[in-house]
Design an enzyme around this catalytic site. Structure first.
Site, PDB file in Angstrom:
ATOM      1  N   LYS B  15       0.811  -1.224   0.000  1.00  9.36           N
ATOM      2  CA  LYS B  15       0.000   0.000   0.000  1.00  9.36           C
ATOM      3  C   LYS B  15       0.850   1.284   0.000  1.00  9.36           C
ATOM      4  O   LYS B  15       0.507   2.243  -0.679  1.00  9.36           O
ATOM      5  CB  LYS B  15      -1.018   0.004   1.144  1.00  9.36           C
ATOM      6  CG  LYS B  15      -0.424  -0.209   2.500  1.00  9.36           C
ATOM      7  CD  LYS B  15      -1.474  -0.611   3.512  1.00  9.36           C
ATOM      8  CE  LYS B  15      -0.889  -0.636   4.913  1.00  9.36           C
ATOM      9  NZ  LYS B  15       0.418  -1.315   5.053  1.00  9.36           N
ATOM     10  N   ALA B  34       5.213  11.588   8.065  1.00 12.92           N
ATOM     11  CA  ALA B  34       5.375  10.315   8.785  1.00 12.92           C
ATOM     12  C   ALA B  34       4.825  10.420  10.195  1.00 12.92           C
ATOM     13  O   ALA B  34       5.136  11.360  10.917  1.00 12.92           O
ATOM     14  CB  ALA B  34       6.852   9.936   8.824  1.00 12.92           C
ATOM     15  N   THR B  35       4.014   9.458  10.582  1.00 17.78           N
ATOM     16  CA  THR B  35       3.455   9.442  11.945  1.00 17.78           C
ATOM     17  C   THR B  35       4.177   8.428  12.823  1.00 17.78           C
ATOM     18  O   THR B  35       3.864   8.279  13.995  1.00 17.78           O
ATOM     19  CB  THR B  35       1.958   9.069  11.915  1.00 17.78           C
ATOM     20  OG1 THR B  35       1.834   7.819  11.234  1.00 17.78           O
ATOM     21  CG2 THR B  35       1.142  10.129  11.204  1.00 17.78           C
ATOM     22  N   SER B  36       5.134   7.741  12.232  1.00 16.64           N
ATOM     23  CA  SER B  36       5.816   6.647  12.915  1.00 16.64           C
ATOM     24  C   SER B  36       6.783   7.116  13.984  1.00 16.64           C
ATOM     25  O   SER B  36       7.689   7.892  13.715  1.00 16.64           O
ATOM     26  CB  SER B  36       6.598   5.847  11.874  1.00 16.64           C
ATOM     27  OG  SER B  36       7.444   4.930  12.508  1.00 16.64           O
ATOM     28  N   HIS B  50      14.764   4.791   4.380  1.00 18.45           N
ATOM     29  CA  HIS B  50      13.563   5.096   3.579  1.00 18.45           C
ATOM     30  C   HIS B  50      13.536   6.580   3.207  1.00 18.45           C
ATOM     31  O   HIS B  50      13.223   6.950   2.089  1.00 18.45           O
ATOM     32  CB  HIS B  50      12.292   4.768   4.366  1.00 18.45           C
ATOM     33  CG  HIS B  50      11.920   3.325   4.317  1.00 18.45           C
ATOM     34  ND1 HIS B  50      11.675   2.658   3.140  1.00 18.45           N
ATOM     35  CD2 HIS B  50      11.735   2.413   5.310  1.00 18.45           C
ATOM     36  CE1 HIS B  50      11.351   1.395   3.412  1.00 18.45           C
ATOM     37  NE2 HIS B  50      11.395   1.225   4.719  1.00 18.45           N
ATOM     38  N   GLU B  52      16.060   8.782   3.041  1.00 18.50           N
ATOM     39  CA  GLU B  52      17.100   9.107   2.045  1.00 18.50           C
ATOM     40  C   GLU B  52      16.686   8.653   0.645  1.00 18.50           C
ATOM     41  O   GLU B  52      16.880   9.361  -0.333  1.00 18.50           O
ATOM     42  CB  GLU B  52      18.413   8.413   2.409  1.00 18.50           C
ATOM     43  CG  GLU B  52      19.209   9.184   3.443  1.00 18.50           C
ATOM     44  CD  GLU B  52      20.569   8.554   3.698  1.00 18.50           C
ATOM     45  OE1 GLU B  52      21.012   7.720   2.873  1.00 18.50           O
ATOM     46  OE2 GLU B  52      21.183   8.887   4.720  1.00 18.50           O
TER      47      GLU B  52
END
Lengths: 179, 179, 179
Positions: B15, B34-36, B50, B52
């Site tokens: 996804k 990004a919410t991570s 990711h 970079e």
């Protein structure tokens, strides 16, 4: 050259029945390539019954837990092969790797999936692969289960992107995603 | 005014790759939201790689764990924003609420989702949101996991009903549900 | 004669809301057939609120945990019935069987599903059934959870194959699989 069909769905969604029906409509020579290890006596008995029942409908069954590509390579050109299923294959490879203290990572699984696809392409005939969706629940607490989930997803992606046809089966009803 | 796209699927279904491809086809100015939370060193390293890799393809990355709506509000009009993902956002809000001894209920999450949608509508440009389906397995025994599952489902419903386009990705293949 | 619609989806996917909307578009006389056992006070209160809220929109609610076919048989011809949901029905049957030291196997569940279908066919009017997908996660470690998962999948297959219409709901968006 070879035609590749991927069929996914949940547990008891009817994906194997649909895969067999599709294979029977496709070809005369039918090869069932089982990746399932016979875990206990109940499982062995169930596998034996399924095998006999398929034999009546013209299927030959071959079992291979680690290298389905080898069986596909050596099978008669033109025969329709049903590989059931990719998830158990990943499971078998993961089990072996853990036993040997090795790490089965997504890169390795991608390599294996690509080898499998290449083998299907080089051989005339249809290969139908059955897999499971295992990543639509809560993140498992068990480390090995999380790894398994990642590897299955990675394998499904690799195969699905290259497959000629992809189906999702839910409640016994197939939905064509591609092809 | 703003265009909203929701992309759902299971773990490792492809996804995020599909979302990035869609964003790159949509716009020139690309913002990855990004919410991570970087949980451990391995995760941090993975996130850095990711980031970079996306930078090479023209993406700018912003991290926001609690209030993605704020970042969207403050971002340049017309930029294509990829919010990845709603499930981690819910997770972050739930974690914070539990730490503070508060209850994060479905009504609150619905409010947060509506605020997010409104922000996307008020700003010219496309916002693509990635989420996970987490409610297609067995009911989890863990209380917090059950709550999380309910909240994610509620958030997905709110966004999906209002979104202009909704996609379900399985085995790397996107299926348009709406739009 | 009777028309059968099956609606599946994950937890909090919006399947019940879609089912009610479909029923309200279909008929004037609306019967909500609930299979849910009121497990605790919180659940009882929630069920009561849902019931009152539906009553305002013209619904009558009947509860039946073990034999929904009986209620359907005895209900007024032509009334639109919403059976919510098959998974809780399976759960109730499994719970009772375990309590009595009996085995609820897939064959029995198939029989029950066929009886339910036959009842819907013999009666003029539409029956909408809501179910859950529970087999798209990792194989549960709990034996009873595995059995439940198999039984739900089996029931869904039986109903889905015979139903006139089948929908999969994800993120509040219904996708027609059949019909």
């Amino acid at each position: 050259m070879g035609h590749v069909i991927l069929i996914t769905g949940g547990c008891r969604s009817g994906k194997s029945a649909f895969a067999q029906q599709l294979a029977e409509e496709t070809g005369d020579q039918l090869l069932f390539l089982a990746t399932s290890p016979p875990l206990d006596r109940e499982m062995q008995e169930r596998i034996r019954l399924h095998r006999e029942e398929r034999a009546h409908r013209g299927w030959q069954t071959v079992e291979e837990q680690q290298c389905p590509a080898r069986i596909i390579r050596e099978s008669p050109p033109g025969a329709t092969i049903l590989l059931d299923c990719l998830t158990l294959w990943i499971n078998n490879m993961l089990y072996l790797a853990e036993k040997e203290g090795k790490l089965l990572d997504e890169k390795t699984v991608r390599g294996k999936a690509e080898e499998l696809l290449l083998t299907c392409r080089e051989r005339p005939g249809t290969v139908i692969m059955v897999t499971n969706e295992v990543g639509l629940g809560i993140v498992p607490e068990n480390r090995l289960a999380r790894r398994y989930r990642d590897l299955v997803g990675r394998c499904n992606q690799c195969i699905g992107r290259e497959a000629d046809e992809v189906y999702l089966v839910s409640c016994g009803v197939p939905l064509k995603l591609k092809g």
